[in-house]
Write a protein that holds these residues in place. Structure first.
Motif, PDB file in Angstrom:
ATOM      1  N   LEU A 238     -31.458  20.558  -3.866  1.00  0.00           N
ATOM      2  CA  LEU A 238     -30.929  21.239  -2.686  1.00  0.00           C
ATOM      3  C   LEU A 238     -30.728  22.726  -2.947  1.00  0.00           C
ATOM      4  O   LEU A 238     -31.051  23.564  -2.095  1.00  0.00           O
ATOM      5  CB  LEU A 238     -29.605  20.602  -2.266  1.00  0.00           C
ATOM      6  N   LEU A 239     -30.199  23.059  -4.124  1.00  0.00           N
ATOM      7  CA  LEU A 239     -29.954  24.465  -4.424  1.00  0.00           C
ATOM      8  C   LEU A 239     -31.254  25.255  -4.469  1.00  0.00           C
ATOM      9  O   LEU A 239     -31.361  26.335  -3.866  1.00  0.00           O
ATOM     10  CB  LEU A 239     -29.213  24.597  -5.749  1.00  0.00           C
ATOM     11  N   VAL A 240     -32.261  24.746  -5.167  1.00  0.00           N
ATOM     12  CA  VAL A 240     -33.534  25.467  -5.275  1.00  0.00           C
ATOM     13  C   VAL A 240     -34.173  25.632  -3.896  1.00  0.00           C
ATOM     14  O   VAL A 240     -34.650  26.716  -3.528  1.00  0.00           O
ATOM     15  CB  VAL A 240     -34.491  24.742  -6.244  1.00  0.00           C
ATOM     16  N   ALA A 241     -34.164  24.557  -3.098  1.00  0.00           N
ATOM     17  CA  ALA A 241     -34.754  24.634  -1.762  1.00  0.00           C
ATOM     18  C   ALA A 241     -33.963  25.574  -0.858  1.00  0.00           C
ATOM     19  O   ALA A 241     -34.542  26.311  -0.051  1.00  0.00           O
ATOM     20  CB  ALA A 241     -34.825  23.241  -1.143  1.00  0.00           C
ATOM     21  N   ALA A 242     -32.635  25.562  -0.973  1.00  0.00           N
ATOM     22  CA  ALA A 242     -31.811  26.463  -0.159  1.00  0.00           C
ATOM     23  C   ALA A 242     -32.058  27.916  -0.535  1.00  0.00           C
ATOM     24  O   ALA A 242     -32.076  28.803   0.330  1.00  0.00           O
ATOM     25  CB  ALA A 242     -30.337  26.106  -0.325  1.00  0.00           C
ATOM     26  N   VAL A 243     -32.243  28.185  -1.826  1.00  0.00           N
ATOM     27  CA  VAL A 243     -32.547  29.547  -2.260  1.00  0.00           C
ATOM     28  C   VAL A 243     -33.905  29.982  -1.708  1.00  0.00           C
ATOM     29  O   VAL A 243     -34.066  31.131  -1.264  1.00  0.00           O
ATOM     30  CB  VAL A 243     -32.505  29.645  -3.797  1.00  0.00           C
ATOM     31  N   ALA A 244     -34.890  29.079  -1.711  1.00  0.00           N
ATOM     32  CA  ALA A 244     -36.199  29.411  -1.131  1.00  0.00           C
ATOM     33  C   ALA A 244     -36.058  29.783   0.339  1.00  0.00           C
ATOM     34  O   ALA A 244     -36.637  30.778   0.806  1.00  0.00           O
ATOM     35  CB  ALA A 244     -37.166  28.235  -1.296  1.00  0.00           C
ATOM     36  N   GLY A 245     -35.267  29.007   1.082  1.00  0.00           N
ATOM     37  CA  GLY A 245     -35.048  29.311   2.485  1.00  0.00           C
ATOM     38  C   GLY A 245     -34.278  30.604   2.687  1.00  0.00           C
ATOM     39  O   GLY A 245     -34.553  31.375   3.615  1.00  0.00           O
TER      40      GLY A 245
ATOM     41  N   THR B 249     -31.482  29.520 -10.737  1.00  0.00           N
ATOM     42  CA  THR B 249     -30.730  28.526  -9.970  1.00  0.00           C
ATOM     43  C   THR B 249     -30.141  27.494 -10.917  1.00  0.00           C
ATOM     44  O   THR B 249     -30.877  26.777 -11.608  1.00  0.00           O
ATOM     45  CB  THR B 249     -31.649  27.840  -8.950  1.00  0.00           C
ATOM     46  N   THR B 250     -28.822  27.413 -10.952  1.00  0.00           N
ATOM     47  CA  THR B 250     -28.126  26.507 -11.853  1.00  0.00           C
ATOM     48  C   THR B 250     -27.122  25.670 -11.078  1.00  0.00           C
ATOM     49  O   THR B 250     -26.252  26.216 -10.396  1.00  0.00           O
ATOM     50  CB  THR B 250     -27.368  27.290 -12.940  1.00  0.00           C
ATOM     51  N   ALA B 251     -27.238  24.354 -11.169  1.00  0.00           N
ATOM     52  CA  ALA B 251     -26.250  23.435 -10.608  1.00  0.00           C
ATOM     53  C   ALA B 251     -25.357  22.956 -11.746  1.00  0.00           C
ATOM     54  O   ALA B 251     -25.849  22.452 -12.763  1.00  0.00           O
ATOM     55  CB  ALA B 251     -26.930  22.259  -9.925  1.00  0.00           C
ATOM     56  N   MET B 252     -24.042  23.138 -11.611  1.00  0.00           N
ATOM     57  CA  MET B 252     -23.092  22.843 -12.669  1.00  0.00           C
ATOM     58  C   MET B 252     -22.100  21.789 -12.177  1.00  0.00           C
ATOM     59  O   MET B 252     -21.425  21.998 -11.174  1.00  0.00           O
ATOM     60  CB  MET B 252     -22.329  24.104 -13.078  1.00  0.00           C
ATOM     61  N   LYS B 253     -22.004  20.669 -12.884  1.00  0.00           N
ATOM     62  CA  LYS B 253     -21.057  19.619 -12.504  1.00  0.00           C
ATOM     63  C   LYS B 253     -19.969  19.513 -13.562  1.00  0.00           C
ATOM     64  O   LYS B 253     -20.252  19.492 -14.763  1.00  0.00           O
ATOM     65  CB  LYS B 253     -21.776  18.282 -12.347  1.00  0.00           C
ATOM     66  N   TRP B 254     -18.719  19.459 -13.120  1.00  0.00           N
ATOM     67  CA  TRP B 254     -17.587  19.323 -14.032  1.00  0.00           C
ATOM     68  C   TRP B 254     -17.699  18.003 -14.783  1.00  0.00           C
ATOM     69  O   TRP B 254     -17.836  16.938 -14.170  1.00  0.00           O
ATOM     70  CB  TRP B 254     -16.285  19.359 -13.233  1.00  0.00           C
ATOM     71  N   PRO B 255     -17.680  18.029 -16.115  1.00  0.00           N
ATOM     72  CA  PRO B 255     -17.829  16.787 -16.877  1.00  0.00           C
ATOM     73  C   PRO B 255     -16.567  15.926 -16.799  1.00  0.00           C
ATOM     74  O   PRO B 255     -15.458  16.407 -17.020  1.00  0.00           O
ATOM     75  CB  PRO B 255     -18.078  17.278 -18.312  1.00  0.00           C
ATOM     76  N   GLY B 256     -16.731  14.674 -16.451  1.00  0.00           N
ATOM     77  CA  GLY B 256     -15.580  13.786 -16.356  1.00  0.00           C
ATOM     78  C   GLY B 256     -14.974  13.769 -14.971  1.00  0.00           C
ATOM     79  O   GLY B 256     -15.454  14.416 -14.035  1.00  0.00           O
ATOM     80  N   GLY B 257     -13.882  13.019 -14.831  1.00  0.00           N
ATOM     81  CA  GLY B 257     -13.235  12.847 -13.540  1.00  0.00           C
ATOM     82  C   GLY B 257     -12.183  13.897 -13.273  1.00  0.00           C
ATOM     83  O   GLY B 257     -12.216  14.995 -13.831  1.00  0.00           O
ATOM     84  N   PRO B 258     -11.212  13.573 -12.392  1.00  0.00           N
ATOM     85  CA  PRO B 258     -10.143  14.524 -12.063  1.00  0.00           C
ATOM     86  C   PRO B 258      -9.404  14.985 -13.316  1.00  0.00           C
ATOM     87  O   PRO B 258      -9.210  14.218 -14.254  1.00  0.00           O
ATOM     88  CB  PRO B 258      -9.227  13.712 -11.136  1.00  0.00           C
ATOM     89  N   SER B 259      -8.977  16.248 -13.315  1.00  0.00           N
ATOM     90  CA  SER B 259      -8.367  16.828 -14.506  1.00  0.00           C
ATOM     91  C   SER B 259      -7.096  17.587 -14.149  1.00  0.00           C
ATOM     92  O   SER B 259      -6.925  18.058 -13.021  1.00  0.00           O
ATOM     93  CB  SER B 259      -9.349  17.781 -15.199  1.00  0.00           C
TER      94      SER B 259
ATOM     95  N   VAL C 267     -27.937  30.717   1.931  1.00  0.00           N
ATOM     96  CA  VAL C 267     -27.968  29.423   1.233  1.00  0.00           C
ATOM     97  C   VAL C 267     -27.042  28.439   1.939  1.00  0.00           C
ATOM     98  O   VAL C 267     -27.401  27.269   2.172  1.00  0.00           O
ATOM     99  CB  VAL C 267     -27.563  29.598  -0.242  1.00  0.00           C
ATOM    100  N   VAL C 268     -25.841  28.874   2.278  1.00  0.00           N
ATOM    101  CA  VAL C 268     -24.906  28.003   3.004  1.00  0.00           C
ATOM    102  C   VAL C 268     -25.509  27.571   4.337  1.00  0.00           C
ATOM    103  O   VAL C 268     -25.386  26.404   4.743  1.00  0.00           O
ATOM    104  CB  VAL C 268     -23.562  28.722   3.215  1.00  0.00           C
ATOM    105  N   THR C 269     -26.186  28.478   5.030  1.00  0.00           N
ATOM    106  CA  THR C 269     -26.832  28.149   6.308  1.00  0.00           C
ATOM    107  C   THR C 269     -27.890  27.064   6.126  1.00  0.00           C
ATOM    108  O   THR C 269     -28.026  26.161   6.974  1.00  0.00           O
ATOM    109  CB  THR C 269     -27.467  29.406   6.923  1.00  0.00           C
ATOM    110  N   GLU C 270     -28.655  27.122   5.029  1.00  0.00           N
ATOM    111  CA  GLU C 270     -29.653  26.077   4.772  1.00  0.00           C
ATOM    112  C   GLU C 270     -28.978  24.714   4.613  1.00  0.00           C
ATOM    113  O   GLU C 270     -29.452  23.714   5.156  1.00  0.00           O
ATOM    114  CB  GLU C 270     -30.439  26.415   3.505  1.00  0.00           C
ATOM    115  N   PHE C 271     -27.870  24.659   3.889  1.00  0.00           N
ATOM    116  CA  PHE C 271     -27.136  23.396   3.746  1.00  0.00           C
ATOM    117  C   PHE C 271     -26.652  22.897   5.113  1.00  0.00           C
ATOM    118  O   PHE C 271     -26.734  21.695   5.408  1.00  0.00           O
ATOM    119  CB  PHE C 271     -25.949  23.584   2.796  1.00  0.00           C
ATOM    120  N   GLU C 272     -26.149  23.802   5.918  1.00  0.00           N
ATOM    121  CA  GLU C 272     -25.666  23.404   7.236  1.00  0.00           C
ATOM    122  C   GLU C 272     -26.804  22.894   8.113  1.00  0.00           C
ATOM    123  O   GLU C 272     -26.621  21.935   8.892  1.00  0.00           O
ATOM    124  CB  GLU C 272     -24.976  24.594   7.905  1.00  0.00           C
ATOM    125  N   THR C 273     -27.977  23.471   7.981  1.00  0.00           N
ATOM    126  CA  THR C 273     -29.138  23.011   8.749  1.00  0.00           C
ATOM    127  C   THR C 273     -29.531  21.607   8.334  1.00  0.00           C
ATOM    128  O   THR C 273     -29.813  20.745   9.186  1.00  0.00           O
ATOM    129  CB  THR C 273     -30.320  23.977   8.553  1.00  0.00           C
TER     130      THR C 273
END
Length: 415
Positions: free
Chosen positions: A218-225, A336-346, A399-405
């Motif tokens: 999604l991030l790469v495609a949104a950046v392209a848009g 383009t980098t997608a970063m996910k917090w490792p583990g659950g709630p902290s 990028v946010v607009t692409e996600f909303e679309t």
């Protein structure tokens, strides 16, 4: 300690090389001494955090890591009288000084972004990569959790010379930078945007007749848009039949070393489908292109990196040649980098983690870098621009607009 090939490439690429990750928390801000005590408790035993860059060794300006002693928590951990966004803006183009470990942890009283304060780790990319930042920040939490999550095992099976040749051709092909108002006139800019969780969840169901999309796709495609919305189709830019590339970082840690610090990564170059009409069609094109990234990263890990390590033993000129080639051919107009917090709630000393905010590095003129950070249901996009004076903000909004679309697209998509 000798710098790895990745360390040296990042050190000598001509960019400031500052990256960051902030944990935004709710609750009363802790005293800086309590933060320092936690940092010493959790990081003092990590040799990488006490490394200092020594540029005086040998000929030709080579460098190495040395450990003169444990890091000084008073010098490394400080309170910042600024907001998080202001800290990112003033840090991104200012390399950390030599003579001390090239990282700083800031306690920020006014974090905004839904929290009451933040802990912000800033470091030279030559010392730590993005995965290392997440590992370190997770280690500061009350429950550090496991060293890493269920990541894929890498490197993958050894690739052949034919695959290496194909990858070299892709990595060395000419590309285009983003258009600027005047050649050579660029501006540093940083923009932080929040993406509502329901928008991201809906977007991830696209294409509606497919398997759905990963956050990275999604991030790469949104950046392209976003690039298309901001600058128009590529052929209008300079009438050159050259693609626009994005740099996609790939973690090379395996299941047995998910918590390893340093730069255990490579970057795979992917052409952005800027000239493809329609957000869903661009997403399909990005999914097809990104499907080959794991195998391409394996080529880097098993063939290209070992060859580069062997070649650079002849002198630092090898690294400089590779960096210069990437600069002249516009290696990537975006990253383009997608970063996910490792583990659950902290929590940190009882304060709840609200979101994380990344700071991608400032790259060469005519580029914009994007980091999309996820912590639970909180998604935060950071754009760092070295292009027009307001390009980071405009592209982040696009990028946010692409996600909303995508989120509004309920009917099955058509090829």
């Amino acid at each position: 300690m000798r710098l790895s090939c990745a360390d040296e490439m990042l050190l000598l690429n001509g960019c400031p090389g500052v990256i960051g990750l902030a944990a935004v928390l709710s609750g009363e801000r802790p005293d800086v001494e309590r933060v320092r005590a936690r940092v010493v408790e959790r990081w003092a035993g990590l040799e990488r955090m006490s490394c200092v860059l020594d540029r005086s060794c040998g000929r030709g300006g080579c460098a190495r890591w040395v450990v003169p002693g444990p890091f000084d928590p008073v010098a490394q951990v400080a309170e910042a009288r600024t907001t998080l966004d202001e800290l990112w803006a003033r840090s991104v183009d200012r390399p950390l000084a030599d003579g001390a470990p090239p990282w700083r942890l800031f306690v920020i009283p006014d974090a905004t972004h839904g929290g009451d304060f933040a802990l912000a780790l800033v470091a030279q990319h030559a010392l730590l990569d993005g995965r290392s930042l997440a590992t370190l920040m997770r280690a500061l939490m009350d429950d550090p959790g496991p060293a890493g999550g269920p990541e894929r095992a890498v490197p993958l099976p050894r690739s052949g010379l034919r695959a290496a040749g194909r990858e070299l051709r892709v990595m060395s092909a000419a590309g285009q930078a983003l258009p600027t108002r005047a050649p050579g006139e660029t501006y540093t800019s940083v923009a932080v945007s929040e993406l509502p969780a329901h928008i991201v969840r809906s977007a991830r169901r696209q294409p509606a007749d497919g398997r759905g999309a990963t956050l990275n796709e999604l991030l790469v495609a949104a950046v392209a848009g976003a690039v298309r919305a901001r600058y128009g189709p590529v052929l209008r830019w300079r009438e050159r039949d050259e693609p626009v590339y994005t740099a996609v970082p790939c973690d090379l840690r395996g299941r047995g070393n998910t918590g390893e610090l340093g730069n255990s990564l490579t970057v795979v170059r992917v052409a952005l489908p800027v000239d493809v009409d329609g957000p869903v069609a661009r997403l399909r094109a990005c999914q097809a292109a990104l499907a080959g990234v794991p195998d391409r990263a394996a080529v880097h890990a098993t063939v290209l990196f070992p060859a580069a390590e062997a070649a650079r033993r002849t002198g630092p000129w090898v690294t400089r040649l590779l960096n210069r080639r990437g600069r002249h051919s516009c290696f990537a107009a975006t990253a383009t980098t997608a970063m996910k917090w490792p583990g659950g709630p902290s929590t940190f000393q009882g304060r709840r983690l609200v979101r994380t905010v990344g700071l991608p590095p400032l790259q060469h003129p005519g580029t914009v870098s994007f980091a999309l950070a996820q912590a639970g249901d909180a998604f935060t996009l950071t754009a760092v621009g070295n292009a027009g004076p307001d390009d980071a903000s405009r592209l982040a909004d696009a990028v946010v607009t692409e996600f909303e679309t995508w989120a509004r697209t309920a009917t099955p998509s058509v090829l």
